[in-house]
Design a protein around this motif. Structure first.
Motif, short mmCIF file in Angstrom:
data_model
loop_
_atom_site.label_atom_id
_atom_site.label_comp_id
_atom_site.label_asym_id
_atom_site.label_seq_id
_atom_site.Cartn_x
_atom_site.Cartn_y
_atom_site.Cartn_z
N GLU A 46 16.71 -5.03 -25.19
CA GLU A 46 15.71 -3.97 -25.27
C GLU A 46 14.48 -4.25 -24.41
OE1 GLU A 46 15.50 -1.63 -29.40
OE2 GLU A 46 14.95 -3.73 -29.57
N ILE A 47 13.74 -3.17 -24.15
CA ILE A 47 12.35 -3.30 -23.70
C ILE A 47 11.51 -2.74 -24.84
CG2 ILE A 47 10.57 -2.61 -22.06
CD1 ILE A 47 12.67 -2.22 -19.96
N ILE A 48 10.63 -3.56 -25.40
CA ILE A 48 9.77 -3.13 -26.49
C ILE A 48 8.34 -3.08 -25.97
CG2 ILE A 48 8.87 -3.71 -28.78
CD1 ILE A 48 11.75 -3.05 -28.93
N ALA A 49 7.67 -1.96 -26.24
CA ALA A 49 6.26 -1.86 -25.85
C ALA A 49 5.41 -1.98 -27.09
CB ALA A 49 6.01 -0.51 -25.18
N ASN A 199 15.06 -6.31 -16.81
CA ASN A 199 15.74 -5.95 -18.04
C ASN A 199 17.21 -5.61 -17.76
OD1 ASN A 199 16.28 -3.23 -19.99
ND2 ASN A 199 15.67 -5.13 -20.99
N ALA A 215 4.12 2.25 -20.08
CA ALA A 215 4.91 1.35 -20.91
C ALA A 215 6.00 2.12 -21.63
CB ALA A 215 4.00 0.63 -21.91
N ALA A 219 10.15 1.79 -21.81
CA ALA A 219 10.55 1.07 -23.03
C ALA A 219 11.64 1.82 -23.77
CB ALA A 219 9.34 0.88 -23.94
N GLY A 222 8.87 1.26 -29.34
CA GLY A 222 7.49 0.83 -29.26
C GLY A 222 6.87 0.63 -30.64
N ALA A 236 10.81 5.13 -28.12
CA ALA A 236 9.75 5.37 -27.13
C ALA A 236 9.55 6.86 -26.86
CB ALA A 236 10.07 4.64 -25.84
#
Lengths: 260, 309
Positions: A46-49, A199, A215, A219, A222, A236
């Motif tokens: 994941e990409i977490i903001a 990522n 972001a 993401a 978030g 997100a």
């Protein structure tokens, strides 16, 4: 608040593949209660903001994950094992690497020495050379400047070195504290593109950011932190549409002028 | 001797003193660079080093100026004395840090610095009780070989002192510049928190800086003995203060600065003794310290402003 757990490409039945579980953490600085029963879960890939204003506990979150600040209560597991008792060095060896707020390069070391410091816990060898090549291919500019004293680079170039330095640890989780802070719009675009690229190459990303729209645009999920409390969390896309977020973070894009 | 010859002679003497002060100043600067701590126990680690060297020489049968060696035995004795003395003072430094200073690491303010003053007195009194307060003749196994250098005398002793100081300083520079631990030390000095998050173990870096600094103080104490041919319990004070001045002059925390500052203080001391008189040497040295602090507080090679962006 209903928690949304819709992950792309996952069947609803699949057990979430949790890489970092930050659960019920309370952190104090003396009398100051900086994190109040805060929980985040970060799944692999994941990409977490993490969004929030000044002094909301974002940097404390980063420092707690890296192990330079010890929480009073709560649990912190990485890849299923508790890491609360581990030193920062041991956490780096497990695969967590930081991109620090305001870059924090070692200003009187060369660019290459800064990259070396990122790989401090590793032995030099084929893996190291491979990672160095990876950093140089992501950031050709870093390769050009490798023998320059890093304090003399521009802010954008320093951010490239800071990201490259973190990648030299070959992290599974990259923790980024304000990657866009103090950068020109052109560099901000570039940094977020690079984050997306990293990522895609398989690194999970946890990113603290004041630039909420940028972001959230890259993401998956978030969290919103306010004075030490998680007040909102979710997908997100939902956060982007949330009226509270639109008002507090997207309507009025405050640039962090009092950095440091 | 003409005045030119005298100048040359004082240059030679000044470089000897400079070698001694540089090595001692490096200890102040290394520890300050890592911990922002002025380590006053360093004065007397230097003094203890001279007495350890005296003891090592005695164990090898050297006493006073009676035994003169040459060739391989001379090289062996000098090497063993330096290695043993440096290792011993290095371990004293590590012990001071590990046992006394580490518990104070989290305490802000001057507590740690004041503790080092106390440690300095403890070391002083250990030697005072154990060895006594009188001047001890320092064993010197060096043959008195002298070359005419211009109109001045260049002795074997001078060359040896320079050689050892240069080897140690090159070794230190290599270590700090090119080894992994040395890079960890530099990174810690520049940004301790960031260095920790890269995986540098702060405890080992701090311990290492004490070991290296104290080992160099031991070498410096031995050089003092070889140069002045004596050791005395109060020798640490004036030499330590001048070396500290050298570290500040070069820019405290800056390794090449300490080397440069030490050589400058040595040259200033010998030339002012020559030109104005021995009694004025300290006045001039400390006046220079005051002037530097007023006009260039970061020292000659120090950073004038924090280099952060």
């Amino acid at each position: 608040m209903p928690r949304k757990r819709l992950r792309r490409g996952a069947t609803p039945m699949a057990k979430p593949d949790i890489l970092l579980d930050f659960s019920g953490i309370n952190t104090y600085y003396g009398d100051l209660h900086a994190l109040k029963n805060v929980s985040y879960t970060i799944e692999r890939g994941e990409i977490i903001a993490l969004l929030g204003g000044n002094a909301c506990g974002k940097s404390t979150t980063m420092k707690t994950i890296m192990g330079v600040v010890k929480p009073a209560t709560g649990t912190l597991t990485f890849d299923g094992e508790s890491i609360l008792g581990l030193s920062p060095a041991q956490r780096v060896m497990r695969g967590i690497a930081p991109v620090l707020e305001a870059r924090r390069l070692f200003p009187r070391m060369t660019v290459y020495e800064n990259l070396e410091m990122g790989a401090y816990t590793r032995k030099k060898g084929a893996d190291y050379d491979q990672d160095l090549e990876r950093v140089y291919s992501l950031f050709p500019r870093v390769k050009e400047r490798r023998n320059q004293i890093s304090g003399t680079l521009s802010g954008g170039e320093q951010q490239m070195v800071a990201i490259g330095r973190a990648l030299m640890a070959r992290p599974r989780l990259l923790c980024m504290d304000e990657p866009s802070m103090g950068l020109s719009p052109l560099f901000v675009e570039m940094v977020f593109d690079i984050i997306k690229e990293i990522n895609k190459q398989g690194t999970t990303i946890f990113m603290v950011e004041q630039n909420a729209s940028m972001a959230l645009s890259i993401a998956h999920r978030g969290y919103v932190l306010q004075t030490g409390v998680v007040v909102l969390e979710g997908d997100a896309r939902d956060l982007e549409a949330n009226p509270l977020i639109r008002e507090a973070y997207l309507g009025e894009m405050k640039v962090d002028a009092d950095a440091e | 001797m003409t005045s030119g010859d005298l100048f040359l002679q004082q240059l030679i003497n000044g470089l000897n003193l400079g070698a001694m002060y540089s090595l001692l100043a490096l200890g102040f600067t290394l520890v300050y660079g890592i911990m922002e701590l002025i380590n006053f126990s360093h004065f007397n680690v230097f003094m203890v080093g001279a007495f350890i060297a005296l003891g090592v020489l005695k164990l090898m049968g050297m006493d006073g100026q009676t035994v003169i060696l040459s060739g391989l035995p001379l090289i062996g004795v000098i090497l063993v004395t330096f290695v043993v003395t440096m290792f011993a003072t290095g371990m004293i430094g590590v012990g001071i840090e590990r046992v006394l200073l580490r518990p104070l690491r989290a305490v802000t303010g001057p507590a740690a610095m004041i503790l080092t003053i106390g440690v300095s007195y403890i070391l002083f009194n250990i030697i005072l009780i154990g060895v006594g307060g009188d001047t001890r003749n320092f064993a010197n196994p060096l043959p008195s070989i002298t070359w005419a250098f211009g109109g001045a005398n260049l002795r074997l002793r001078d060359v040896l002192i320079w050689f050892i100081a240069i080897v140690l300083m090159l070794g230190l520079t290599y270590f700090v510049q090119y080894t992994k631990l040395g890079k960890g030390m530099r990174a810690t000095a520049q940004d301790p928190e960031a260095a920790r998050m890269m995986g540098v173990e702060v405890d080992s870096v701090v311990g290492l800086s004490f070991f290296i600094g104290s080992a160099l103080a031991g070498a410096s104490g031995l050089i003092f003995g070889l140069y002045y041919n004596y050791a005395k319990v109060d020798m640490g004070f004036s030499a330590g203060l001048r070396a500290f001045t050298a570290a500040v002059l070069g820019g405290i925390g800056n390794v090449p600065g300490a080397m440069l500052g030490g050589v400058l203080i040595g040259l200033i001391e010998s030339s002012s003794s020559q030109l104005i008189g021995q009694a004025w040497a300290d006045v001039i040295i400390f006046s220079i310290l005051v002037i530097v602090l007023v006009f260039r507080p970061a020292g000659l090679l120090g950073r004038q402003a924090p280099n952060k962006s």
